[in-house]
Design an enzyme around this catalytic site. Structure first.
Site, PDB file in Angstrom:
ATOM      1  N   GLU A 299      -5.385  18.649  -4.409  1.00 57.69           N
ATOM      2  CA  GLU A 299      -5.511  18.390  -5.881  1.00 57.69           C
ATOM      3  C   GLU A 299      -6.871  18.931  -6.209  1.00 57.69           C
ATOM      4  O   GLU A 299      -8.003  18.385  -5.683  1.00 57.69           O
ATOM      5  CB  GLU A 299      -5.435  16.771  -6.221  1.00 57.69           C
ATOM      6  CG  GLU A 299      -4.301  16.530  -6.249  1.00 57.69           C
ATOM      7  CD  GLU A 299      -4.148  14.994  -6.573  1.00 57.69           C
ATOM      8  OE1 GLU A 299      -2.766  14.554  -6.899  1.00 57.69           O
ATOM      9  OE2 GLU A 299      -4.855  14.393  -7.234  1.00 57.69           O
TER      10      GLU A 299
ATOM     11  N   GLU B  86     -12.369   8.805 -14.867  1.00 55.62           N
ATOM     12  CA  GLU B  86     -13.297   8.934 -13.747  1.00 55.62           C
ATOM     13  C   GLU B  86     -14.249   7.840 -13.772  1.00 55.62           C
ATOM     14  O   GLU B  86     -15.140   7.685 -14.333  1.00 55.62           O
ATOM     15  CB  GLU B  86     -13.836  10.233 -13.389  1.00 55.62           C
ATOM     16  CG  GLU B  86     -12.780  11.656 -13.954  1.00 55.62           C
ATOM     17  CD  GLU B  86     -11.502  11.606 -12.878  1.00 55.62           C
ATOM     18  OE1 GLU B  86     -11.610  10.796 -11.859  1.00 55.62           O
ATOM     19  OE2 GLU B  86     -10.616  12.290 -13.195  1.00 55.62           O
TER      20      GLU B  86
END
Lengths: 415, 308
Positions: free
Chosen positions: B44, B55
């Site tokens: 990824e 995040e």
């Protein structure tokens, strides 16, 4: 699935991490039941607390000297007189109360200028719910009095150090907290931004402004005003001041944005030295909604700027973006210098020291044509300026603001 | 069967994540190759967005490093085009970048004409088309729930790419059905609530999440918080078809970066030290990759023996 439509034209929607979706659906359901249908008497309790704790209704006051200056009947909707000194309590009290009805045990919120943070901290103390506020480090330094107020009301204040440390980063960080604690926590978002149902729900809580103003104007003058003017950052006082007038086509609605120091975007630096997303922004997705944004050509969000922390945001409520595209709301801008002049003008002519956000709305009157203002104008005084005194004195000293008082009183000869 | 499905076909998959351009493009490409050598089955690649709301601090910092190094969607695709690795590549990014790509010209034109109305040129199709061209096999878009994913799903179908959805510990019932109808390649099982970031333990929500997904055949890759071979083993033993590891790898890049900048500020001749540092970081990444892959394989053996 949705209580109201989740979209305003193409704007709005729910662009959030999957972990938050069940909570947003739960909120949507609670909003529908408690706020729209008055289940368990929510609305009655909310109104009662707004009155007894908040001090509503706030006055609609004729501003005599400004009326003379602009040759119109000019009225001020005095949200600065709401408890806490700004319109923010309308929404904060509504959401914290809703969180209690939903059985949530904890409140998180972001704040830019600190007005929403202080309103949320007050509401949370009043309703006895633990509360944590995320605030950009830079804003913490710009708005010290509000940080003290939040702490005094028992809220934790968490500094956000990513990016430039302003509202945009504070919202992102609060969403991260919420994604971790979603099962027990409600996120009291401070403006008509974010994923559905927030833009609709916050607008409904703030609509008390135009609901009162409409009635008060009719009582005092008769009929409807020709125009309503409000400053716009995220747009909560704007939508609050406009919403009950939106269907009155004869009433012109002006959203005054922060023009900052320039309306251009510096692609190289990733900076827009303004916060005028309605006037200059383009469509995109930020913080859960599709709306108008200050962004570069790749879609990276640029850093906004305004002398006023509360307007310093790269996005804007999706409903406002829609109303602008529909031609129902006219976006206009006022730059930093003009806003400071507006700040001093309202202080001197009406004895009201406005928030720097409000000062933008006041300043625009100076630029507006008499056709735009019409025979009667309602200006939303979204907040009082006590929180801004330090920055106003600093900013005024570093610029040529013709109507500013001199502060030589501090450099006198006493030894 | 897509290349992503296939990557899970012979044993548990190890799916590492890195932000491309962190701390600079050349080094990050070297790091991706190291992960490939270390046994990655899918990689990824993060395309950094300025507001990465899903995040934690580790990947936020990586995003800042990459953006300040000048990373853009165009550079991302150009770099991927030159990248020669065995593992199929997935692009992980946020929806605004997908939505704006290739729309800027149309947008400024419509702005000129009408003062900034919603841009008709914007939409996910140009982004997906370019991704397909450079050899990307699929997308993970953490701020795009199934409800808003129609246009991207359509574009992915048109160009034969996979769209991987995240299933959270809070995802149940009808929502789960809706997501599983739309996801392809694999499903990203978010091991715990919250944001990305390395953790010392395996979330006890993992098993329950995997059980809820039991009746679907699509490969289930678990991410959020996995940092060691031991954790990888536990997660696979609990029934996962793969492990996704991001922050633990990004931490290695971050340490290497701060070491390199210390060297540079210490008035040592720069070029060599920094060059060595990229290699050293790549070696460390490859080592951890091998550990994670071994852990996943060990977990599969245990799962196998428990079944028989």
């Amino acid at each position: 699935m949705s209580s109201d439509t989740s979209k305003f034209g193409e704007y709005g929607g729910q662009y959030v991490p999957e972990a938050l979706m069940p909570a947003i659906e739960e909120l949507d359901d609670a909003y529908r039941r408690y706020v729209l249908e008055n289940e368990d008497g929510f609305v009655d309790e909310f109104r009662e607390r707004l009155r007894d704790f908040g001090g509503r209704p706030t006055p609609l006051q004729r501003a005599d000297r400004l009326s003379e200056r602009y040759d119109t009947d000019l009225f001020l909707k005095r949200e600065d007189l709401l408890h806490g000194g700004a319109h923010k309590l309308n929404n904060a009290l509504g959401q914290v109360l809703l969180a209690k009805y939903m059985g949530k045990e904890r409140i998180v919120a972001e704040t830019g200028a600190g007005q929403h943070g202080t309103a949320t901290a007050m509401a949370a103390a009043h309703l006895d719910v633990p509360c944590e506020i995320y605030m950009g480090e830079r804003d913490i330094n710009r708005q010290r009095p509000n940080v003290f107020r939040m702490r005094l009301n028992g809220a934790a204040v968490n500094p956000v150090t990513t990016g430039r440390g302003t509202l945009k980063e504070a919202i992102s960080e609060t969403m991260r907290d919420w994604a971790t604690t979603v099962e027990t926590t409600h996120y009291v978002i401070g403006s008509v931004v974010g994923p559905h149902p927030f833009p609709t729900m916050v607008r409904e809580f703030q609509s008390v402004i135009s609901e009162e103003a409409r009635r008060q104007f009719d009582d005092q003058v008769g009929g409807l005003p020709d125009s309503v003017v409000a400053c716009a950052g995220g747009g909560s006082n704007t939508m609050g001041a406009f919403s009950r007038f939106v269907s009155d086509e004869s009433v012109d609605l002006y959203a005054v944005e922060a023009g900052g120091s320039s309306l251009a975007v510096d692609e190289e630096e990733g900076v827009a030295p303004n916060s005028a997303s309605l006037s200059t922004g383009t469509e995109g997705v930020l913080h859960g909604a599709r709306t108008k944004l200050l962004q570069d050509r790749d879609g990276q969000i640029v850093e906004s700027h305004s002398v006023s922390s509360g307007l310093d945001y790269a996005g804007v409520g999706p409903e406002l973006a829609y109303l602008v595209d529909e031609g129902r709301v006219t976006p206009v801008t006022v730059d930093d210098d003009a806003a400071l002049e507006g700040f001093h003008r309202l202080s001197q002519t009406e004895g009201i020291i406005p928030a720097l956000e409000t000062a933008h709305a006041v300043a625009w009157l100076e630029q507006a044509t008499s056709e735009q203002l019409g025979d009667s104008v309602v200006v939303c005084v979204s907040g009082r300026g006590d929180k801004d005194l330090e920055s106003v004195i600093e900013e005024t000293a570093s610029r040529e603001i013709p109507n500013a008082p001199d502060m030589d009183v501090f450099s006198g000869g006493m030894r | 069967m897509s290349r992503l499905d296939e990557a899970f076909a012979d044993g548990p998959a190890f799916v590492p994540y890195l932000a491309l351009g962190d701390p600079d493009l050349e080094s990050s490409l070297e790091y991706v190759r190291a992960l490939d050598r270390g046994g990655a089955d899918v990689i990824e690649l993060g395309l950094p967005f300025s507001e990465p709301i899903a995040e934690g601090p580790t990947i936020q910092s990586a995003v800042v490093r990459s953006l300040s190094g000048g990373m853009t969607p165009t550079k991302f695709f150009d770099a991927v085009e030159t990248l020669d690795v065995d593992a199929p590549l997935v692009c992980m990014t946020y929806y605004n970048l997908v939505y704006q790509f290739g729309g800027s010209e149309a947008r400024s034109a419509s702005e000129d004409a009408s003062g900034g109305t919603a841009s008709e040129g914007a939409g996910p199709r140009p982004f997906v088309e370019r991704a397909a061209e450079v050899g990307i096999e699929g997308f993970v878009v953490p701020d795009l729930p199934a409800e808003e994913a129609g246009p991207l799903r359509e574009a992915c179908d048109e160009f034969g790419l996979d769209l991987i959805f995240i299933v959270a510990p809070t995802t149940r019932g009808e929502r789960l059905e809706r997501i599983m109808e739309r996801t392809s390649g694999y499903v990203y099982v978010q091991a715990r609530l919250g944001v990305t970031g390395a953790k010392a333990d395996v979330s006890d929500q993992t098993g329950a999440s995997l059980d809820r997904l039991d009746r679907w055949d699509l490969p289930k890759a678990v991410g959020f918080g996995i940092s060691s071979g031991e954790q990888a083993r536990e997660v696979v033993a609990a029934g996962a078809d793969g492990v996704i590891v991001g922050s633990a790898l990004v931490d290695i890049v971050a340490e290497g970066t701060s070491a390199a900048s210390q060297t540079a500020s210490g008035d040592v001749a720069e070029g060599h030290e920094n060059g060595d540092s990229t290699e050293a970081v790549a070696d460390r990444l490859e080592t951890l990759a091998r550990e994670l892959k071994r852990g996943a394989l060990a977990g599969a053996e245990r799962a196998q023996s428990e079944r028989t």
